[in-house]
Design an enzyme around this catalytic site. Structure first.
Site, short mmCIF file in Angstrom:
data_model
loop_
_atom_site.label_atom_id
_atom_site.label_comp_id
_atom_site.label_asym_id
_atom_site.label_seq_id
_atom_site.Cartn_x
_atom_site.Cartn_y
_atom_site.Cartn_z
N HIS A 262 -2.35 2.40 -7.01
CA HIS A 262 -2.04 1.00 -7.33
C HIS A 262 -0.70 0.64 -6.69
O HIS A 262 0.20 1.47 -6.61
CB HIS A 262 -1.93 0.82 -8.85
N GLU A 319 -10.04 -0.11 -12.09
CA GLU A 319 -11.40 -0.14 -11.55
C GLU A 319 -12.16 1.16 -11.79
O GLU A 319 -13.38 1.17 -11.73
CB GLU A 319 -11.37 -0.40 -10.03
N1 COA Z 1 -7.05 7.51 -1.94
C1 COA Z 1 -6.41 8.19 -1.00
N2 COA Z 1 -5.15 7.94 -0.60
C2 COA Z 1 -4.53 6.92 -1.22
C3 COA Z 1 -5.13 6.13 -2.21
C4 COA Z 1 -6.45 6.48 -2.57
N3 COA Z 1 -7.11 5.79 -3.50
N4 COA Z 1 -4.27 5.19 -2.63
C5 COA Z 1 -3.14 5.35 -1.92
N5 COA Z 1 -3.31 6.39 -1.06
C6 COA Z 1 -2.32 6.93 -0.13
C7 COA Z 1 -2.43 6.25 1.22
O1 COA Z 1 -3.30 6.92 2.07
C8 COA Z 1 -1.00 6.34 1.69
O2 COA Z 1 -0.75 7.66 2.10
P1 COA Z 1 0.13 7.95 3.42
O3 COA Z 1 1.45 7.26 3.17
O4 COA Z 1 0.19 9.43 3.46
O5 COA Z 1 -0.62 7.32 4.55
C9 COA Z 1 -0.19 6.15 0.42
O6 COA Z 1 -1.04 6.58 -0.63
C10 COA Z 1 0.23 4.71 0.18
O7 COA Z 1 -0.88 3.86 0.37
P2 COA Z 1 -0.77 2.30 0.59
O8 COA Z 1 -2.12 1.79 0.97
O9 COA Z 1 0.39 1.98 1.46
O10 COA Z 1 -0.35 1.85 -0.84
P3 COA Z 1 -0.64 0.50 -1.52
O11 COA Z 1 0.47 0.23 -2.41
O12 COA Z 1 -1.00 -0.58 -0.56
O13 COA Z 1 -1.96 0.96 -2.30
C11 COA Z 1 -4.06 0.40 -3.09
C12 COA Z 1 -2.56 0.30 -3.30
C13 COA Z 1 -4.74 -0.07 -4.36
C14 COA Z 1 -4.47 -0.51 -1.94
C15 COA Z 1 -4.48 1.86 -2.77
O14 COA Z 1 -4.03 2.72 -3.78
C16 COA Z 1 -5.97 1.99 -2.55
O15 COA Z 1 -6.46 1.77 -1.45
N6 COA Z 1 -6.72 2.42 -3.60
C17 COA Z 1 -8.16 2.52 -3.51
C18 COA Z 1 -8.82 1.16 -3.70
C19 COA Z 1 -8.71 0.68 -5.11
O16 COA Z 1 -8.89 1.42 -6.06
N7 COA Z 1 -8.45 -0.61 -5.24
C20 COA Z 1 -8.33 -1.27 -6.54
C21 COA Z 1 -6.92 -1.54 -6.86
S1 COA Z 1 -6.70 -2.12 -8.51
#
Ligand code: COA
Length: 393
Positions: A262, A319
């Protein structure tokens, strides 16, 4: 804008506004709606009480709640042309495409909106909160080649929805589970879809336009589209023992584990606790398998993330247990995001009203990363230059 300015990709950590509606305290893992802890609301309040709290600023007394219930019930029926339009759609249409289209179409049938009036008031908010579950339930029936069921006025939002998809008034456990789900999803500060709604409202577009932006923004799997993908994972994993191998293989392929991580929470999402309990209780009455796989998957993902990304603090979000909860209530995976929209409609509406109460056009800047200022070359000259084999630099 000039080069060299610091760009905040994804606006991470950037404060773009203020709200009285909800507060997400990510490091502590705390969520409050107008000062009330989500744990208290999930345990004690109904969705209708939360709708009142978000829209009108306080928890309702009995007569205020009764009045709200009457108004919501009176607004549930969909205009017949909308139902006819759904009958005309391909049965394969994605439920979020149908919902986005129908929410937008509601504006056309609102007699008080004629002439492009920019009416944005609690009346339309209640209208949207009441009709969204009716749209989702009607499409649920039509896509299954079943006749839609008319809403009932003597049921709660949750019970009426379950009645409209099955034709049976649900038992108290199923009603309470869906009601709690709607409470948990009702608001979440400046998340992407709410921000989209506020941006649209800030241009003085009407509330239907702002809500349509929000529904469109919700569908991506980095936001409200995740639970469908969680369900696909649970179905693919098939048994709890396969969870860890699945996580390792998915991460090795560079995929994300849906329902984990998140932007704000660096702890387990406080809403996940309630959803997990509901998934477990509902599973015990239907099929415990989906809860058990989800539980094993969360444990496996926690272990693997601790090992591979110890500094990222990736835990289950709202989720994750939404998937086994809604699946146990009889919904298909591709309908989960629509259910999210049913709950979040309360928060979106309240944010739009709040935005309009103290409006300023939301218009950020961007740095420019294209070519430098270049003299214009007339079309004939461009043709000549290119046919000579030289290109303009
Ligand atoms: N699975 C695998 N790796 C994940 C992850 C996941 N669910 N969520 C974050 N990461 C990792 C990323 O790969 C990244 O790693 P890196 O720096 O080594 O490349 C790091 O964590 C940061 O990710 P980032 O996308 O920059 O963080 P964010 O703050 O934008 O992430 C989300 C938030 C929700 C977009 C992300 O956690 C995600 O994609 N989750 C899965 C989708 C999901 O559940 N969405 C519903 C949200 S309520």
């Amino acid at each position: 804008m000039t080069q060299g300015t610091i760009v905040d990709r994804g606006l991470e950590g950037v404060v773009v506004g203020s709200t009285e509606l909800s507060n997400v305290e990510g490091p502590e893992g705390r969520l409050t709606y107008r000062g009330f802890d989500i744990h208290d609301l999930a345990t004690n309040a109904t969705f209708e009480e939360v709708v009142y709290l978000l829209l009108f600023g306080q928890l309702p007394n009995r007569s205020q709640l009764a009045d709200l219930n009457v108004r919501l019930a009176a607004n549930r029926l969909l205009p017949q042309p909308l139902i006819d339009a759904m009958h005309a759609m391909p049965k394969t249409a994605w439920p979020m495409d149908v919902l986005r289209t129908m929410v937008s179409a509601l504006a056309v049938f609102d007699s008080e909106m004629q002439g492009g009036a920019h009416a944005s008031n609690p009346r339309i908010a209640l209208h949207l909160i009441a009709k969204t579950p009716s749209i989702v339930a009607t499409w649920n029936r039509i896509r299954r080649n079943l006749e839609p069921i008319e809403p009932r006025s003597n049921l709660s939002t949750a019970a009426n929805f379950l009645y409209m998809i099955s034709g049976e008034v649900p038992g108290p456990e199923a009603e309470r589970a869906l009601d709690t789900y709607l409470v948990l999803l009702a608001d979440h500060s400046y998340n992407a879809s709410t921000f989209a709604a506020r941006v649209t409202a800030s241009t003085r577009a009407d509330i239907y336009a702002a809500i349509t932006s929000a529904v469109a923004t919700l569908e991506g799997d980095l936001h409200g589209g995740a639970p469908s993908k969680v369900m696909s994972m649970l179905l693919e994993i098939g048994k709890p023992e396969r969870a860890e191998l699945y996580v390792r293989e998915a991460l090795a392929r560079g995929e994300r584990i849906m329902g984990m991580g998140h932007r704000e929470y660096k702890t387990r999402d406080p809403r996940a606790t309630h959803l997990e309990q509901m998934a477990k209780a509902l599973g015990a009455k239907t099929d415990p398998k989906w809860y058990e796989i989800a539980r094993a998957l969360e444990d496996a993902a926690n272990n693997v993330f601790r090992e591979t990304k110890p500094d990222k603090k990736i835990y289950a979000n709202v989720e994750f247990y939404t998937a086994p909860t809604l699946y146990s209530l009889g919904l298909a995976g591709d309908e989960f995001t629509c259910m999210f929209a049913c709950g979040r409609m309360a928060g979106w509406s309240a944010h739009i009203l709040e935005q309009l109460g103290d409006n300023r056009l939301i218009r950020p800047q961007a740095t420019y990363s294209g070519p430098p200022v270049t003299p214009f070359i007339p079309l004939a000259e461009r043709d000549r230059v290119r046919s000579n084999g030289t290109s303009h630099s």
